[in-house]
Design a protein around this motif. Structure first.
Motif, PDB file in Angstrom:
ATOM      1  N   THR A  56      37.072  41.955  45.196  1.00 37.56           N
ATOM      2  CA  THR A  56      38.514  41.694  45.255  1.00 37.56           C
ATOM      3  C   THR A  56      39.177  42.477  46.386  1.00 37.56           C
ATOM      4  OG1 THR A  56      38.882  43.391  43.547  1.00 37.56           O
ATOM      5  CG2 THR A  56      38.725  41.102  42.814  1.00 37.56           C
ATOM      6  N   SER A  58      47.077  31.002  45.221  1.00 37.53           N
ATOM      7  CA  SER A  58      47.834  30.028  44.443  1.00 37.53           C
ATOM      8  C   SER A  58      47.601  28.622  44.987  1.00 37.53           C
ATOM      9  CB  SER A  58      49.321  30.368  44.462  1.00 37.53           C
ATOM     10  OG  SER A  58      50.057  29.460  43.686  1.00 37.53           O
ATOM     11  N   CYS A  71      32.907  43.856  41.171  1.00 42.31           N
ATOM     12  CA  CYS A  71      34.135  43.054  41.131  1.00 42.31           C
ATOM     13  C   CYS A  71      35.235  43.694  41.972  1.00 42.31           C
ATOM     14  CB  CYS A  71      34.617  42.894  39.688  1.00 42.31           C
ATOM     15  SG  CYS A  71      33.741  41.623  38.758  1.00 42.31           S
ATOM     16  N   ALA A 119      44.017  39.778  43.973  1.00 38.83           N
ATOM     17  CA  ALA A 119      44.369  40.488  42.749  1.00 38.83           C
ATOM     18  C   ALA A 119      43.290  40.200  41.714  1.00 38.83           C
ATOM     19  CB  ALA A 119      45.726  40.013  42.237  1.00 38.83           C
ATOM     20  N   PRO A 120      43.021  41.119  40.796  1.00 45.74           N
ATOM     21  CA  PRO A 120      41.987  40.871  39.775  1.00 45.74           C
ATOM     22  C   PRO A 120      42.204  39.578  39.005  1.00 45.74           C
ATOM     23  CG  PRO A 120      42.667  43.175  39.740  1.00 45.74           C
ATOM     24  CD  PRO A 120      43.599  42.468  40.687  1.00 45.74           C
ATOM     25  N   GLU A 121      43.463  39.223  38.758  1.00 46.22           N
ATOM     26  CA  GLU A 121      43.717  37.993  37.995  1.00 46.22           C
ATOM     27  C   GLU A 121      43.324  36.744  38.788  1.00 46.22           C
ATOM     28  OE1 GLU A 121      47.848  39.565  39.318  1.00 46.22           O
ATOM     29  OE2 GLU A 121      45.963  40.373  38.533  1.00 46.22           O
ATOM     30  N   ASP A 122      43.318  36.843  40.133  1.00 47.08           N
ATOM     31  CA  ASP A 122      42.863  35.712  40.934  1.00 47.08           C
ATOM     32  C   ASP A 122      41.398  35.412  40.656  1.00 47.08           C
ATOM     33  OD1 ASP A 122      45.310  35.329  42.180  1.00 47.08           O
ATOM     34  OD2 ASP A 122      44.847  36.731  43.799  1.00 47.08           O
ATOM     35  N   GLY A 130      49.110  28.765  36.961  1.00 43.73           N
ATOM     36  CA  GLY A 130      49.206  28.809  35.510  1.00 43.73           C
ATOM     37  C   GLY A 130      49.001  27.440  34.910  1.00 43.73           C
ATOM     38  N   ASP A 166      39.864  36.187  37.929  1.00 44.90           N
ATOM     39  CA  ASP A 166      39.811  35.666  36.556  1.00 44.90           C
ATOM     40  C   ASP A 166      40.127  34.173  36.519  1.00 44.90           C
ATOM     41  OD1 ASP A 166      39.182  38.168  35.581  1.00 44.90           O
ATOM     42  OD2 ASP A 166      41.260  38.687  35.110  1.00 44.90           O
ATOM     43  N   HIS A 167      41.097  33.747  37.340  1.00 47.85           N
ATOM     44  CA  HIS A 167      41.421  32.325  37.399  1.00 47.85           C
ATOM     45  C   HIS A 167      40.234  31.511  37.896  1.00 47.85           C
ATOM     46  CE1 HIS A 167      46.031  33.160  37.659  1.00 47.85           C
ATOM     47  NE2 HIS A 167      45.668  32.877  36.429  1.00 47.85           N
ATOM     48  N   THR A 173      37.723  31.106  35.179  1.00 47.04           N
ATOM     49  CA  THR A 173      38.154  30.124  34.184  1.00 47.04           C
ATOM     50  C   THR A 173      37.921  28.700  34.676  1.00 47.04           C
ATOM     51  OG1 THR A 173      39.841  31.645  33.344  1.00 47.04           O
ATOM     52  CG2 THR A 173      40.125  29.310  32.836  1.00 47.04           C
TER      53      THR A 173
END
Length: 576
Positions: A171, A58, A167, A177-180, A537, A182-183, A186
């Motif tokens: 990770t 974060s 992947c 976390a997988p969403e990290d 976010g 993904d961020h 992006t």
């Protein structure tokens, strides 16, 4: 309302501040690694896992969004107030360097292509913002570098975009976390693999250098910014002015009607895009399944469209349309990044205004001699210098309005907070004032959040310079609206009607001002909820709702004051 001054005590934060300011007094370059211990020791709410061996993604993502994309190539960061300062110190001519920016922070930066990043700073607040950010960035980069050394033999980062197993391996090794991941994809887009390879290849040893710390240089830079406004709109020296600190899009969209006049074009763009969420939102608006505003929706789609290759052609048409109705955009080229807009009320077209303004007569506008000066809100102490310069140079100031993002300790993202008490972390003053904007002025235009008036706000020195101890003091004293500009603005407001410089460490009464004063903040962070910040976010479409509700409240207030002023019914400051 409690009339007590909060007693703030955080030895860890004060130690960190003393450490980097004492080091930056040196004429030599300072290694960021010398700040890492003090940075981690303050236990920042924005960087709670600084000491842990596992990454604090974060905090890392927060930094990535607010630092230029070339950071992976940067070794030295040089800070100065103007291009002239860099030239005098022998750093180079910044106009010959690459002009770059960050996705989520307005700061003019230049890159020489050889490892040096030059940043134009508008006040001490830029130092309090940049130095902790660079330190957090380096700490987290080096954590990732160390962990990447533990990847299994034969592992290739080239495989991670197409190979799910690769992947998972990445990770798991990095503890993400997988969403990290993904961020990061992006943010980095096509540079995702390249940047990961850069992290794996080397540890960071950033250096930082401050060229000048003098107050006179900050004021000189602010005056150079004002001179561009004066050159573009000489009338501002003599005509009455409503000063608004907001953003670069809300007021002009509401006043120009440009987006609403291009609804068909914007819908064609939307239908050809792959943004399923926005398409679904538009379908719900048409079917009246959601209370969203059509106007806000088109303002947001216009912003998206202007970022596309086709949309760039529309930018010139927008500028011409705005100019035709008395709106002049003034860029801040060759100075710190702070766009301004001067709006001539007499030239606005009542038929093109956002219908929610409720203005059904051109007569009011045509007879007005007032201007609106809207600026893209500055960072921290720059707000004091900007408003001080405006009050010194412009004609009679009829109103001062401040609108911006803030963290909330008692609300949720999307709420709008209206303070009438502000503690300023710079002057240590507690300012009390009559906020001319009330909940009923905002609530009719706010779809998703709640309006909280009679709040107590605090202007902090920097986003990283807060920890649980620091925040707990304010929370116990009822301060729940946390931002960076209100206090500096109120210090300038004090000097606009009192015959001396603002005091320090006092309770300051700002009632009875000879001009109107309004302040609105919309919540973008909830720092006491772990990990819930804009590093993790984005406000996206729903961030438009509170910003336009706040902008409408300000403009409706200005029009009301103009109606009264031109009718001479009663003095402006006596309006409720």
């Amino acid at each position: 309302m409690e009339r007590t001054v909060p007693r703030v005590a955080s030895e860890e934060i004060e130690l960190y501040l003393r450490t980097y300011y004492s080091l930056l007094r040196s004429t030599a370059e300072v290694h960021v690694r010398t700040l890492e211990e003090a940075h981690a020791g303050m236990n920042s709410l924005l960087h709670p896992d600084a000491r842990k061996p596992s990454p604090d993604m974060s905090a890392f993502i927060y930094c990535l969004l607010r630092l230029p994309e070339c950071m992976w190539q940067v070794d030295l960061v040089v800070l100065g107030q103007s291009p002239e300062v860099f030239a005098k110190k022998g750093i180079g001519k910044l106009e010959d360097w690459e002009d770059i920016s960050a996705p989520a922070r307005r700061r003019r930066c230049f890159f020489d292509g050889e490892g040096t990043l030059a940043c134009l700073i508008a006040s001490r607040s830029d130092i309090d913002d940049l130095v902790p950010m660079l330190t957090a960035y380096q700490i987290e980069w080096n954590k990732l570098n160390r962990l990447m050394g533990q990847l299994p033999d034969g592992f290739s980062l080239d495989d991670i975009e197409d190979d799910e197993q690769a992947c998972r391996t990445l990770t798991e090794t990095l503890g993400l976390a997988p969403e990290d991941l993904d961020h990061l994809k992006t943010i980095w887009k096509g540079d995702f693999v390249r940047n990961l390879k850069s992290i794996a290849a080397q540890r960071r040893d950033l250096r930082v250098q401050l060229l000048s710390a003098s107050l006179s240089e900050y004021r000189r830079a602010t005056h150079a910014w004002w001179q561009r406004i004066e050159a573009a709109s000489p009338d501002i020296l003599a005509r009455p002015v409503y000063f608004v600190s907001s953003n670069a899009h809300s007021l002009v969209n509401i006043l120009s009607g440009f987006a609403l006049q291009h609804q068909d074009l914007l819908l064609d763009y939307l239908e050809s895009s792959d943004d399923s969420e926005l398409l679904a939102e538009w379908g719900d608006i048409q079917a009246r399944q959601v209370p969203s505003s059509r106007e806000n929706f088109f303002y947001y789609v216009l912003k998206k469209y202007l970022q596309t290759p086709a949309g760039r052609e529309l930018r010139q048409e927008r500028l011409e349309a705005e100019k035709a109705c008395g709106i002049a955009r003034i860029t801040s080229a060759h100075s710190f990044d702070l766009e301004a807009q001067v709006v001539d009320l007499s030239r606005l077209d009542a038929d093109k205004l956002d219908p929610r303004l409720g203005l059904d007569s051109q007569d009011l506008l045509a007879s007005s001699d007032a201007l609106i000066l809207n600026i893209d809100y500055p960072l921290g102490l720059a707000a004091y210098d900007v408003l001080r310069e405006v009050s010194d140079q412009a004609g009679e100031v009829l109103g001062v309005y401040m609108m911006g993002k803030a963290a909330t300790l008692n609300g949720v993202i999307g709420d709008v907070m209206l303070p009438n008490v502000v503690y300023d972390g710079h002057s240590y003053n507690t300012y009390m004032f009559a906020n001319s904007i009330q909940a009923d002025d905002v609530a009719p235009y706010l779809t998703y959040g709640t309006v909280l008036d009679n709040q107590k706000g605090v202007s902090v020195r920097g986003t990283f310079l807060q920890n649980s101890t620091y925040m707990d003091v304010f929370y116990r004293e009822g301060y729940t609206d946390i931002e960076m500009e209100a206090g500096p603005y109120l210090s300038a407001v004090y000097e606009m009607y009192r015959p001396k410089r603002h005091p320090s460490d006092e309770i300051v009464n700002l009632y009875g001002l000879p001009f109107d004063l309004g302040m609105l903040h919309y919540a973008s962070d909830t720092p006491l909820s772990k990990g819930r910040n804009l590093g993790a976010g984005n406000l996206s479409y729903f961030g438009m709702d509170p910003s336009y509700a706040a902008a409408l409240a300000i403009l409706r207030r200005i029009f009301k004051l103009e109606r009264t002023r031109l009718g001479r019914a009663q003095p402006i400051h006596q309006l409720s």
